[in-house]
Design a protein around this motif. Structure first.
Motif, short mmCIF file in Angstrom:
data_model
loop_
_atom_site.label_atom_id
_atom_site.label_comp_id
_atom_site.label_asym_id
_atom_site.label_seq_id
_atom_site.Cartn_x
_atom_site.Cartn_y
_atom_site.Cartn_z
N VAL A 303 -13.72 94.45 -19.74
CA VAL A 303 -12.44 94.74 -19.09
C VAL A 303 -11.81 93.42 -18.69
CG1 VAL A 303 -13.22 96.98 -18.20
CG2 VAL A 303 -13.47 94.93 -16.78
N LYS A 304 -10.55 93.47 -18.27
CA LYS A 304 -9.84 92.27 -17.84
C LYS A 304 -10.07 92.03 -16.35
CE LYS A 304 -6.16 92.58 -21.30
NZ LYS A 304 -4.70 92.72 -21.53
N ILE A 305 -9.93 90.77 -15.97
CA ILE A 305 -10.05 90.39 -14.56
C ILE A 305 -8.67 89.97 -14.08
CG2 ILE A 305 -11.14 88.81 -12.92
CD1 ILE A 305 -13.42 88.53 -15.05
N LYS A 306 -8.16 90.71 -13.10
CA LYS A 306 -6.82 90.44 -12.59
C LYS A 306 -6.90 89.81 -11.20
CE LYS A 306 -4.11 93.96 -14.99
NZ LYS A 306 -3.13 95.08 -14.80
N ARG A 307 -6.19 88.70 -11.03
CA ARG A 307 -6.14 88.06 -9.71
C ARG A 307 -4.91 88.54 -8.95
NH1 ARG A 307 -8.53 83.90 -12.61
NH2 ARG A 307 -10.47 83.16 -11.67
N ILE A 308 -5.13 88.88 -7.70
CA ILE A 308 -4.06 89.32 -6.82
C ILE A 308 -3.89 88.27 -5.73
CG2 ILE A 308 -3.29 91.10 -5.20
CD1 ILE A 308 -4.98 93.09 -6.82
N ASN A 309 -2.70 87.77 -5.55
CA ASN A 309 -2.46 86.70 -4.58
C ASN A 309 -2.46 87.23 -3.15
OD1 ASN A 309 -2.17 84.67 -6.52
ND2 ASN A 309 -0.04 85.25 -6.89
N LYS A 310 -3.61 87.20 -2.57
CA LYS A 310 -3.77 87.59 -1.17
C LYS A 310 -4.72 86.58 -0.55
CE LYS A 310 -5.05 91.49 1.80
NZ LYS A 310 -5.65 92.83 1.86
N ASN A 311 -4.19 85.41 -0.26
CA ASN A 311 -5.02 84.30 0.17
C ASN A 311 -5.35 84.36 1.66
OD1 ASN A 311 -5.02 82.99 -2.38
ND2 ASN A 311 -2.93 82.31 -1.98
N SER A 312 -6.50 83.82 2.01
CA SER A 312 -6.89 83.65 3.41
C SER A 312 -7.67 82.36 3.51
CB SER A 312 -7.75 84.82 3.88
OG SER A 312 -9.05 84.73 3.35
N GLU A 313 -7.95 81.93 4.74
CA GLU A 313 -8.66 80.66 4.94
C GLU A 313 -10.10 80.73 4.43
OE1 GLU A 313 -10.05 81.45 9.57
OE2 GLU A 313 -8.44 80.05 9.13
N GLU A 314 -10.61 81.94 4.17
CA GLU A 314 -11.98 82.09 3.71
C GLU A 314 -12.07 82.18 2.18
OE1 GLU A 314 -13.82 85.40 5.61
OE2 GLU A 314 -13.48 84.64 7.63
N ASP A 315 -10.94 82.10 1.50
CA ASP A 315 -10.91 82.32 0.05
C ASP A 315 -11.88 81.43 -0.72
OD1 ASP A 315 -9.33 84.47 -0.25
OD2 ASP A 315 -7.49 83.38 -0.67
N ASP A 316 -12.01 80.17 -0.30
CA ASP A 316 -12.82 79.22 -1.06
C ASP A 316 -14.16 78.92 -0.38
OD1 ASP A 316 -10.71 79.12 -2.83
OD2 ASP A 316 -9.86 77.30 -1.97
N THR A 317 -14.54 79.70 0.63
CA THR A 317 -15.77 79.44 1.36
C THR A 317 -17.00 79.80 0.53
OG1 THR A 317 -14.65 79.94 3.43
CG2 THR A 317 -17.05 79.93 3.47
N ILE A 318 -17.97 78.89 0.52
CA ILE A 318 -19.23 79.13 -0.19
C ILE A 318 -20.32 79.42 0.86
CG2 ILE A 318 -20.99 78.14 -1.70
CD1 ILE A 318 -18.73 76.44 -2.91
#
Length: 359
Positions: A303-318
């Motif tokens: 299936v396809k992977i769709k990105r939805i722009n709903k950013n938060s400060e935790e978006d890139d947290t590892i």
């Protein structure tokens, strides 16, 4: 060993029960079935035992097989606890907890009563089993009545890595260790931290053997497929249903995903270990996978992977587990690769969907 698994009909609990039985232990499960499901423990119930008691699996409230016992009841019910603790346990593994965030927000008093009083009651029963009803302090020593029937006992409590604060760049790179700062971001984490402190106080005051395990993201078969927030199950279901995977933000957010069978092996190893008494231990893999990578592995171009722009400060947290302490004390490491664990999980989800479509 004779082991009590509180919440043993739940997702993680039933795998702990399975591993303990496979290792030749006797297991008693106490569960009120608010989150656990009776079908999760069907495989452990001897049909001959059921027939002798004239019961069927759907009507179970109390079952006493040779190596496996099930008692339906609440941790706040003293009569239920009297029935449970007529047995002597070498270890108590506490897996039970309220899970729904909406319940925590809307019914905070009820969840506090259920979770924290449940922990307190278990610790009191463990203390009584280990030291007796008539034991007294003399300075820093506990004087035990020699006439009482006492039995050593260890308590293992399943906490969560969610109690850690959002990690710094260094912690994201090296992994979050057990000394990292904690924070009650929500009622769920607040209750977990309260329980941790209560449990550790029994170790420090009475020297009652305890270990707290902070679990990172656990996934696998028997996970509740209808509960929101279980990203692995959600992605697999979408792929099997032919739906595209929707991903919010950048997809760089990283999570340490531990397969439930590895999680169960970690927990049972702690139950046998004296070296872990009085310790808090992380349980994870020591590796983090981004949501983007996870979606690609699960999708496998189906299936396809769709990105939805709903950013938060935790978006890139590892959020990665530092396993150094657990490796040192337990000599443990996970056996399953992420790919193999996901494959087994998908096979289970596929079976669940087939059964749902048949009913």
């Amino acid at each position: 060993m004779n082991v009590l698994v509180v919440g043993g009909a739940g997702f993680i609990g039933r795998w702990v029960v399975k591993q303990l039985l496979n290792q030749g232990n006797n297991v008693t499960v106490l569960d009120n079935l608010s989150n656990g499901k009776i079908e999760n423990i069907h495989e452990f119930i001897d049909e001959n035992c059921l027939n002798a008691m004239h019961l069927n699996k759907e009507d179970l409230k109390y079952i006493n097989c040779e190596e496996f016992k099930f008692i339906k009841g609440d941790l706040r019910d003293e009569e239920v606890l009297d029935r449970v603790f007529k047995y002597k346990f070498d270890a108590i593994i506490h897996c039970a907890w309220s899970l729904n965030e909406d319940i925590y927000i809307n019914y905070s008093k009820a969840t506090f009563s259920n979770d924290i009083m449940g922990v307190f009651n278990i610790m009191e029963r463990a203390k009584t089993q280990m030291f007796g009803i008539n034991s007294k302090f003399d300075g820093e020593k506990i004087i035990v009545d020699s006439q009482e029937d006492t039995h050593n006992c260890k308590v293992i409590f399943l906490s969560t890595a969610l109690v850690y604060k959002n990690p710094s760049f260094k912690a994201q790179r090296k992994g979050i260790d057990e000394e990292y700062a904690v924070e009650a971001k929500h009622f769920y984490e607040g209750n977990k931290l309260a329980a941790e402190n209560i449990i550790m106080s029994y170790y420090k005051t009475y020297k009652l053997p305890v270990t707290i395990i902070r679990l990172f993201d656990t996934f696998g078969p028997f996970q509740d497929s209808d509960r929101e927030g279980d990203i692995v199950i959600e992605y697999i279901q979408k792929v099997l249903n032919g739906e595209n995977i929707s991903m919010y933000g950048t997809g760089k957010m990283g999570r340490d995903l531990i397969y439930v069978k590895d999680c169960a092996s970690f927990i049972t190893k702690v139950a046998y270990s004296k070296e872990t008494n009085g310790e808090i231990l992380n349980a994870g893999t020591g590796k983090a996978v981004s949501l983007s990578e996870l979606a690609k592995i699960i999708s496998n171009n189906r299936v396809k992977i769709k990105r939805i722009n709903k950013n938060s400060e935790e978006d890139d947290t590892i959020f990665k587990c530092n396993l150094d302490k657990s490796k040192k004390l337990l000599n443990w490491k996970p056996k399953y690769t992420l790919e193999k664990a996901l494959k087994e999980t998908e096979s289970w989800v596929k079976l669940v969907l087939i059964v749902k479509n048949m009913t």
